[in-house]
Write a protein that holds these residues in place. Structure first.
Motif, PDB file in Angstrom:
ATOM      1  N   GLY A 119       0.817  -1.207   0.000  1.00 49.60           N
ATOM      2  CA  GLY A 119       0.000   0.000   0.000  1.00 49.60           C
ATOM      3  C   GLY A 119       0.852   1.260   0.000  1.00 49.60           C
ATOM      4  N   LEU A 120       1.788   1.341   0.950  1.00 53.35           N
ATOM      5  CA  LEU A 120       2.613   2.548   1.055  1.00 53.35           C
ATOM      6  C   LEU A 120       3.500   2.721  -0.167  1.00 53.35           C
ATOM      7  N   PHE A 121       4.127   1.623  -0.592  1.00 51.84           N
ATOM      8  CA  PHE A 121       5.086   1.737  -1.677  1.00 51.84           C
ATOM      9  C   PHE A 121       4.390   1.804  -3.031  1.00 51.84           C
ATOM     10  N   ALA A 122       3.670   0.749  -3.401  1.00 45.91           N
ATOM     11  CA  ALA A 122       3.153   0.659  -4.770  1.00 45.91           C
ATOM     12  C   ALA A 122       2.002   1.630  -5.012  1.00 45.91           C
ATOM     13  N   ILE A 123       0.984   1.580  -4.148  1.00 47.21           N
ATOM     14  CA  ILE A 123      -0.200   2.389  -4.418  1.00 47.21           C
ATOM     15  C   ILE A 123       0.071   3.853  -4.100  1.00 47.21           C
ATOM     16  N   ALA A 140       1.952   5.233  -6.968  1.00 49.60           N
ATOM     17  CA  ALA A 140       1.116   5.461  -8.152  1.00 49.60           C
ATOM     18  C   ALA A 140       0.317   6.754  -7.996  1.00 49.60           C
ATOM     19  N   LEU A 141      -0.247   6.959  -6.800  1.00 50.66           N
ATOM     20  CA  LEU A 141      -1.018   8.186  -6.562  1.00 50.66           C
ATOM     21  C   LEU A 141      -0.124   9.422  -6.697  1.00 50.66           C
ATOM     22  N   TYR A 142       1.062   9.328  -6.116  1.00 53.54           N
ATOM     23  CA  TYR A 142       1.968  10.472  -6.138  1.00 53.54           C
ATOM     24  C   TYR A 142       2.391  10.798  -7.568  1.00 53.54           C
ATOM     25  N   MET A 143       2.737   9.760  -8.311  1.00 51.02           N
ATOM     26  CA  MET A 143       3.167   9.972  -9.698  1.00 51.02           C
ATOM     27  C   MET A 143       2.022  10.575 -10.518  1.00 51.02           C
ATOM     28  N   ALA A 144       0.811  10.053 -10.293  1.00 41.40           N
ATOM     29  CA  ALA A 144      -0.329  10.578 -11.046  1.00 41.40           C
ATOM     30  C   ALA A 144      -0.545  12.050 -10.727  1.00 41.40           C
ATOM     31  N   SER A 145      -0.339  12.403  -9.438  1.00 45.04           N
ATOM     32  CA  SER A 145      -0.611  13.783  -9.036  1.00 45.04           C
ATOM     33  C   SER A 145       0.363  14.757  -9.686  1.00 45.04           C
ATOM     34  N   ARG A 146       1.530  14.286 -10.085  1.00 49.02           N
ATOM     35  CA  ARG A 146       2.502  15.207 -10.694  1.00 49.02           C
ATOM     36  C   ARG A 146       2.664  14.933 -12.177  1.00 49.02           C
ATOM     37  N   HIS A 147       1.897  13.986 -12.704  1.00 45.85           N
ATOM     38  CA  HIS A 147       2.125  13.574 -14.079  1.00 45.85           C
ATOM     39  C   HIS A 147       1.905  14.724 -15.045  1.00 45.85           C
ATOM     40  N   ALA A 148       0.844  15.518 -14.782  1.00 46.72           N
ATOM     41  CA  ALA A 148       0.519  16.589 -15.725  1.00 46.72           C
ATOM     42  C   ALA A 148       1.583  17.691 -15.710  1.00 46.72           C
ATOM     43  N   SER A 149       2.049  18.033 -14.481  1.00 48.70           N
ATOM     44  CA  SER A 149       2.988  19.148 -14.394  1.00 48.70           C
ATOM     45  C   SER A 149       4.429  18.725 -14.624  1.00 48.70           C
ATOM     46  N   LYS A 150       4.834  17.623 -13.997  1.00 51.64           N
ATOM     47  CA  LYS A 150       6.234  17.193 -14.120  1.00 51.64           C
ATOM     48  C   LYS A 150       6.280  15.724 -14.474  1.00 51.64           C
ATOM     49  N   PRO A 151       5.989  15.349 -15.715  1.00 51.00           N
ATOM     50  CA  PRO A 151       6.004  13.926 -16.031  1.00 51.00           C
ATOM     51  C   PRO A 151       7.386  13.333 -15.750  1.00 51.00           C
ATOM     52  N   GLY A 190      -2.470   3.191   0.799  1.00 51.79           N
ATOM     53  CA  GLY A 190      -2.051   3.885  -0.415  1.00 51.79           C
ATOM     54  C   GLY A 190      -2.225   5.392  -0.265  1.00 51.79           C
ATOM     55  N   VAL A 191      -3.376   5.800   0.264  1.00 58.84           N
ATOM     56  CA  VAL A 191      -3.630   7.236   0.441  1.00 58.84           C
ATOM     57  C   VAL A 191      -2.633   7.826   1.434  1.00 58.84           C
ATOM     58  N   ILE A 192      -2.401   7.100   2.536  1.00 59.74           N
ATOM     59  CA  ILE A 192      -1.437   7.596   3.522  1.00 59.74           C
ATOM     60  C   ILE A 192      -0.044   7.679   2.893  1.00 59.74           C
ATOM     61  N   GLY A 193       0.312   6.667   2.092  1.00 65.93           N
ATOM     62  CA  GLY A 193       1.613   6.691   1.428  1.00 65.93           C
ATOM     63  C   GLY A 193       1.744   7.896   0.506  1.00 65.93           C
ATOM     64  N   PHE A 194       0.664   8.240  -0.167  1.00 66.61           N
ATOM     65  CA  PHE A 194       0.667   9.417  -1.044  1.00 66.61           C
ATOM     66  C   PHE A 194       0.890  10.688  -0.223  1.00 66.61           C
ATOM     67  N   LEU A 195       0.138  10.813   0.887  1.00 67.35           N
ATOM     68  CA  LEU A 195       0.276  12.014   1.713  1.00 67.35           C
ATOM     69  C   LEU A 195       1.682  12.101   2.300  1.00 67.35           C
ATOM     70  N   MET A 196       2.220  10.950   2.715  1.00 68.93           N
ATOM     71  CA  MET A 196       3.566  10.957   3.283  1.00 68.93           C
ATOM     72  C   MET A 196       4.581  11.427   2.245  1.00 68.93           C
ATOM     73  N   ARG A 197       4.438  10.963   1.014  1.00 69.68           N
ATOM     74  CA  ARG A 197       5.350  11.410  -0.041  1.00 69.68           C
ATOM     75  C   ARG A 197       5.185  12.901  -0.297  1.00 69.68           C
ATOM     76  N   ARG A 198       3.931  13.339  -0.334  1.00 71.99           N
ATOM     77  CA  ARG A 198       3.658  14.732  -0.665  1.00 71.99           C
ATOM     78  C   ARG A 198       4.238  15.672   0.390  1.00 71.99           C
ATOM     79  N   TYR A 199       4.135  15.267   1.649  1.00 73.32           N
ATOM     80  CA  TYR A 199       4.648  16.138   2.713  1.00 73.32           C
ATOM     81  C   TYR A 199       6.017  15.672   3.208  1.00 73.32           C
ATOM     82  N   ASP A 200       6.677  14.850   2.400  1.00 78.18           N
ATOM     83  CA  ASP A 200       8.076  14.533   2.639  1.00 78.18           C
ATOM     84  C   ASP A 200       8.329  13.736   3.923  1.00 78.18           C
ATOM     85  N   TYR A 201       7.468  12.768   4.213  1.00 78.64           N
ATOM     86  CA  TYR A 201       7.724  11.837   5.308  1.00 78.64           C
ATOM     87  C   TYR A 201       8.270  10.548   4.704  1.00 78.64           C
ATOM     88  N   PRO A 202       9.335   9.955   5.284  1.00 79.03           N
ATOM     89  CA  PRO A 202       9.845   8.701   4.731  1.00 79.03           C
ATOM     90  C   PRO A 202       8.862   7.558   5.008  1.00 79.03           C
TER      91      PRO A 202
END
Lengths: 158, 322, 499
Positions: free
Chosen positions: C212-216, C219-230, C421-433
């Motif tokens: 969940g944290l890694f894969a999903i 995926a969420l994080y990449m999708a969120s930046r795909h449009a601006s920074k592919p 997955g959602v928590i993993g996305f938020l952690m990436r977005r706010y720079d938590y390992p």
């Protein structure tokens, strides 16, 4: 830190601090209701209380940083893409929940995720996802004899 | 992805060849056995063994095993009862652990709500002490417990499981308070074994088969088994033969849908009955080190009721159930 | 008959052409099933065990060894290429391995993992053959208080995965520890934080959290930046093979990983995860290029992968000498051995020496076969990253959810997966390992039960940890490791002030 005035400069940190306090409170409530006691040594709630304290400390740390360190510039976030993936996951969970089967769920998951990454060929992706779903299902069900959730289509295949 | 699929196909073709089995014939039964535990565990391997023999002996045309792990089997049981509709092709494999888990987890469903088909296997538990222990007999152990119940450290499998129950029964028989038993639960007989060999415990309880090697090599001294009668090839005597009125067997059995009736039920009973009386089944359980503990449906039904009452009263006395 | 003689006999059986083919088939299908995320080596071996039933004992034993090693290796492939660890022991591999893969260095990452696993398994299998009876005597002496000491050391080393901010690292760790509370307490059977949901009684699966944290989350994080920074991962940049520098930076971590992994794997409750953390921390400390850690340092793949495989061979020590399965994989292996009428236990080495050496020879052959087959396949694996992003992530999500469902087909499990997955996305977005959360979930329950078992044995006396020299030493080491960095920093500052 030259700026000594108490001003909320990092909203996310403040939100996380609140979340940490909330989780600590829930954990405390859960631990205080535990009925089974260990006859010797520590009971199961000792670890819960420890985590509570840890979370309170972390929450205080976040609160402190919320007023001291300004948040870095937040990146742009494409909420529409997130929405598509949320829909993809909902599709999967929904179709397992409603007993519509794994293949449909996997197909929806695949199609909507591809859409999130900018593909617009929904029908082609839907077919591709379906094929992958069926292959995976057959592989698991027939060869590994591991049962994935079944719906009408799966019973037809099985 | 294309490459991956290609290789998946190769594997599929390959394994397909090897999985082919020649069905011997007759029966039209197409069954699903639920093992309410993860792949690889005791119930799963019993379910898959039954699957193998039922298909090999032609008692069923096809048998599928599904795993529904969780909470000592109560998750699977709840699902099995929840999906009940009188279906004649659904079976559940479970054992004494599920009786205990239903009680200590306050599960709304228990094994008295499904239809017993047959009791299959029953493994004796064994009580051991380390080889250097001054405790030589079960009476020595009882005396040690009576002297100070707190320092008599027991090790064994999960809290509230059969091992724990046996430790409590012995403590009670020694005249001590069973709620004061100092029982240290491990995730299974394996880790508890290490604690025994390391000399950190006074006594240990486990399935006989799990510790057989150490008992035969002399690293552990077996004081008694919990089976009602002596067993061929096991030197340790039953508790009953040593003057303690205690018996506890780690049994496994097979159950059907709560509402299955009439001819459907009879067909299931005879298919399972024929399977477990076949030579293939006897050979298989011998190879697995399981003891045959077969009982037909009616006997099994009364047995389930009495086990449920008994386990509940013991768990209440050790404070794990209300 | 002496050991060497028996070993040679074992080899002469194992290298017959038919048996080599069985080894190859075992390795291939083991790898193919092992790469599926969420399906670790235990499930792989359990699922494929019936395949070996159909062969003669010699051939089936060899195929079984092949499946075992193939399944072990498969887990790291997805960790490196797709940032989706197939099992908890490859979480650490994903940290550096996936960074390398994204930068077009997936080839060397996979190669160092494969060769490192090979080297580690080779040494550890030899260790198994010659040291097992000795090692096991030490291992059973490891009491709960010693495990608690070991856990403390492991906790201290986790800080290597924290990244820039200790507060964020600790928060991530705390999240994992909190998740570790969920479920039935092992010692008393008391439910913690289950809120009446029976599916939670068994606790949170480490693989569900990791996937969940890694894969999903990814995926969420990449999708969120795909449009601006592919951000398109590079399939290959530079050589697909390891360069001279890669070799120079890999061989020591392989050996060190093996030395850490084998003895800890041999402990009855050691496991494969702790050695991978320890190895990662050690390589980070010893590397001449510590600044590369976090951006794709090859040492961070080589060491943990070697440690993982060495500990897998280590788990065979208590399995063969005591009949004691110390991991899920070992439990399945035990069932496999019984089918060949090998009854692991104290008498195995003396009574059935021939079988033991046959097994050791099979493990050697399977190990060689794994390397021979997988090195050429690396070129093929890295092409996975050439798949267009929409399909790549679509596929990752399908495979991730499939693995979770195959292990436990419940809606609750899927909801947890999506939630993580959602928590993993938020952690990436706010720079938590994210790695410390997984570590917390693994170590938390272990430390909790080790601590409480100790206190139960001592009837509540905390001095039990200091009365035993072994645990006292480990606690001292952990304390020093925790305090020393601050002291050195203080000392360095002091010196600077002097100048």
């Amino acid at each position: 830190m030259s700026d000594k005035s108490l001003k909320l400069t990092n909203r996310p940190a403040a939100v996380i601090a609140m979340a940490l306090f909330a989780v600590a409170a829930v954990t405390y409530g859960d631990a205080s209701r535990m009925a089974v006691r260990a006859t010797y040594g520590m009971s199961a709630n000792a670890a819960s209380y420890f985590i509570c304290l840890f979370f309170v400390a972390l929450g205080l740390g976040h609160l402190l940083s919320a007023f001291r360190i300004s948040a870095g510039p937040t990146e742009d976030c494409d909420w529409r893409a997130i929405g598509w993936i949320a829909l993809a996951l909902t599709g999967l969970i929904g179709s397992v929940w409603l007993h519509a089967g794994f293949v449909l769920g996997a197909t929806l998951l695949f199609t909507f995720t591809a859409r999130a990454f900018g593909r617009r060929a929904l029908l082609a992706d839907f077919l591709a996802g379906g094929v992958i779903g069926i292959i995976v299902f057959l592989f698991f069900n027939k060869l590994l004899s591991l049962a994935l959730p079944q719906g009408p289509l799966e019973r037809l295949l099985g | 992805m294309r490459q991956f699929l290609k290789s998946a196909f190769c594997v599929a073709a390959l394994t397909g060849i090897m999985f082919q089995t020649a069905p011997l014939a007759a029966s039209e039964l197409e069954l699903t056995i639920m093992a309410p535990a993860g792949a690889g565990g005791g119930w799963d391997s019993a379910a898959r063994s039954l699957q193998e023999v039922m298909m090999a002996t032609g008692q069923a045309k096809s048998v599928q095993v599904i795993n529904v792990p969780g909470a000592g089997g109560t998750v699977g049981l709840a699902q099995f009862v929840g999906n009940a509709n009188g279906a004649s092709d659904q079976l559940l494999l479970a054992g004494i652990t599920l009786v205990g888990a239903s009680i200590s987890n306050n599960s709304p469903v228990d094994l008295t709500q499904v239809t017993p088909i047959a009791r299959l296997t029953g493994d004796p538990l064994v009580i051991v002490v380390p080889k250097d222990s001054p405790i030589k007999t079960i009476d020595d152990l009882l005396a040690t417990i009576k002297k100070d119940v707190a320092t008599a450290i027991w090790v064994g499998g999960s809290a509230g499981g059969a091992d724990h129950i046996l430790a409590a029964l012995v403590t009670k028989a020694a005249g001590a308070d069973p709620s004061k038993v100092n029982y240290i639960a491990y995730s299974g007989g394996g880790e508890a074994l290490a604690a025994m060999l390391g000399g950190q415990a006074t006594a240990g309880v486990s399935g006989y088969g799990e510790w057989q090697g150490q008992i035969e090599s002399g690293d552990l001294r077996a004081l008694a088994i919990s089976y009602p009668e002596p067993i061929d090839g096991i030197e340790a005597k039953p508790l009953k033969a040593q003057g303690l009125d205690i018996e506890l067997v780690n049994w496994r059995g097979i159950f059907a849908d709560p509402d299955v009736k009439g001819a459907d039920l009879e067909a299931l009973k005879s298919a399972v009955g024929n399977t477990v009386q076949s030579k293939e089944w006897k050979d298989l359980i011998k190879a697995r080190g399981w003891a045959d503990y077969y009982a037909p449906a009616d006997e099994f039904k009364t047995f389930i009721a009495s086990e449920t009452d008994r386990v509940r009263s013991i768990l209440t006395s050790i404070g794990l159930a209300k | 008959m002496d050991a060497i003689h028996l070993l040679i006999e074992g080899f002469s059986l194992a290298i017959q052409p038919a048996n080599l083919v069985f080894a190859a088939i075992g390795v291939l299908i083991g790898t193919a099933v092992g790469v599926l995320p969420g399906i670790g080596p235990a499930l792989t071996v359990a699922l494929l065990l019936p395949v070996t039933f159909k062969l003669d004992p010699g051939g089936s034993l060899i195929m079984f060894a092949g499946i075992y090693y193939g399944g072990m290796y498969g887990g790291s492939t997805t960790a490196i290429l797709l940032n989706t660890p197939g099992e908890s022991a490859s979480v650490v591999t994903a940290l550096e391995g996936n960074r390398m893969a994204r930068a077009g260095r997936g080839g060397p990452a996979l190669a160092t993992a494969a060769i490192g696993s090979f080297v580690a398994a080779l040494i550890a299998t030899a260790g198994l053959a010659f040291l097992a009876p000795l090692l096991v005597k030490v291992a059973v002496k490891f009491a709960p208080w010693d495990y608690f000491g070991l856990m403390l050391i492991a906790f201290v080393t986790v800080s290597a995965t924290f990244g820039a901010s200790p507060l964020r690292g600790l928060t991530s760790l705390g999240f994992g520890l909190w998740l570790g509370l969920i479920g039935l307490d092992q010692l008393t059977g008391q439910a913690r934080l289950t809120f009446g949901v029976p599916q939670l009684l068994d606790g949170v699966e480490v693989t569900t959290l990791a996937v969940g944290l890694f894969a999903i989350g990814e995926a969420l994080y990449m999708a969120s930046r795909h449009a601006s920074k592919p951000e398109k991962p590079l399939p290959v940049k530079g050589s697909i093979w390891m360069t001279r520098e890669d070799w120079a930076r890999s061989w020591k971590p392989w050996l060190r990983g093996t030395i850490i992994g084998f003895p800890i794997g041999a402990l009855p409750a050691g496991g494969a995860e702790i050695p991978t953390f320890l190895s990662y921390t050690m390589e980070r400390k010893l590397s001449r290029k510590p600044e590369e850690f976090g951006t794709g340092a090859i040492e961070g793949v080589a060491g943990p992968e070697a440690a993982n495989n060495a500990s897998a061979a280590g788990t065979l020590v208590p399995l063969l000498t005591l009949g004691l399965p110390t991991s899920a994989t070992a439990a399945v292996m035990l069932a496999g051995f019984q089918q060949y009428n090998i009854q692991p236990g104290p008498l195995l080495f003396t009574q059935h020496a021939g079988l033991v050496w046959g097994l050791v020879a099979s493990l050697f052959i399977a190990n060689v076969m794994l390397l021979v087959l997988n090195l050429p396949l690396i070129g093929l694996w890295v092409k996975l990253l050439a798949i267009p992003l929409p399909w790549l992530y679509g596929g990752i999500l399908v495979f991730a959810s499939m693995g979770t469902m195959a292990a436990n087909p419940s809606v609750i499990e899927l909801l947890l997966l999506a939630g993580f997955g959602v928590i993993g996305f938020l952690m990436r977005r706010y720079d938590y390992p994210v790695a410390p959360a997984v570590v917390g979930l693994i170590l938390g329950p272990l430390a909790d039960s080790a601590l409480r078992r100790s206190l139960q044995m001592s009837l509540g006396d905390p001095m039990v940890f200091l009365q035993h020299p072994s645990s006292a030493i480990m606690i001292a080491v952990a304390t020093v490791a925790l305090v020393a960095p601050f002291m050195f920093k203080g000392l360095a500052k002091f010196r600077q002030d002097e100048d």
